[in-house]
Enzyme design. Sequence first.
Site, short mmCIF file in Angstrom:
data_model
loop_
_atom_site.label_atom_id
_atom_site.label_comp_id
_atom_site.label_asym_id
_atom_site.label_seq_id
_atom_site.Cartn_x
_atom_site.Cartn_y
_atom_site.Cartn_z
N CYS A 84 -2.45 -2.52 7.44
CA CYS A 84 -2.29 -3.43 6.30
C CYS A 84 -0.98 -4.23 6.35
O CYS A 84 -0.95 -5.39 5.93
CB CYS A 84 -2.43 -2.65 4.99
N ASP A 108 0.79 -1.25 0.00
CA ASP A 108 0.00 0.00 0.00
C ASP A 108 0.82 1.30 0.00
O ASP A 108 0.45 2.27 0.67
CB ASP A 108 -0.96 0.02 1.21
N LYS A 157 -6.55 -5.18 -3.71
CA LYS A 157 -7.43 -5.65 -2.63
C LYS A 157 -8.47 -4.59 -2.31
O LYS A 157 -8.29 -3.42 -2.63
CB LYS A 157 -6.61 -5.98 -1.38
#
Length: 209
Positions: free
Chosen positions: A161, A14, A117
Amino acid sequence: MDSASGKTGVIVTDVQGDFTTWKEGSLAVNGADQAFVHKVQNATETLAKKGCLIFGIQDWHPADHVSFFTNHPGKNAFEVIKIEGRTQILWPPHCIQGTENARILVDNNLFMAIVKKGKDPRYDSYSGFQDDGGTETEMDSILKRNGIEKVIVYGLATDYCVKATAIDAANAGYKVTVVEGLCRGVAPDTTESALKELKDRGVTILKEL
Ligand SMILES: [Zn+2]
């Protein structure tokens, strides 16, 4: 960190505009500035040169995603609600599919694959392996297909995450290392408890590479 066997995968998590102060992201993580992103870029290049296979995870939400406070009338950002028994933190809209700040800021040519995702509007997905509804991404099968046995995880954010991805990687049987210096966390207390939980689950925490 023996990468000579070619069995080490790197999961860059991310590192997208919306999570950085550099790009004035809507969900900017403290310390995720330009210098941080460059540090991640350099480390990823170094690991690629050592023979590690590099994979990316990309938060990739539709505009009507369940995690956006704007999709819950009367709710505010960072409120915590229950949805069908699951705890859901309501975030500012972020990483909306196709937007500039959903882009991964690390050179995309380094990646063997990028796993998206959070595509299902109904479920949040901190982990790169599965969403909150239990639907798996292609991450595990891609790692297995490439003979990966060890993974190095870093990126944004430590307490969400990175943590969820590292835990799922460990649960899937990989030997997991998280590089703390290549992560930034949303809040100091949750970051500290995330690192502790990762250690308790057998994840190796390195300060730096
Ligand atoms: Zn998200």
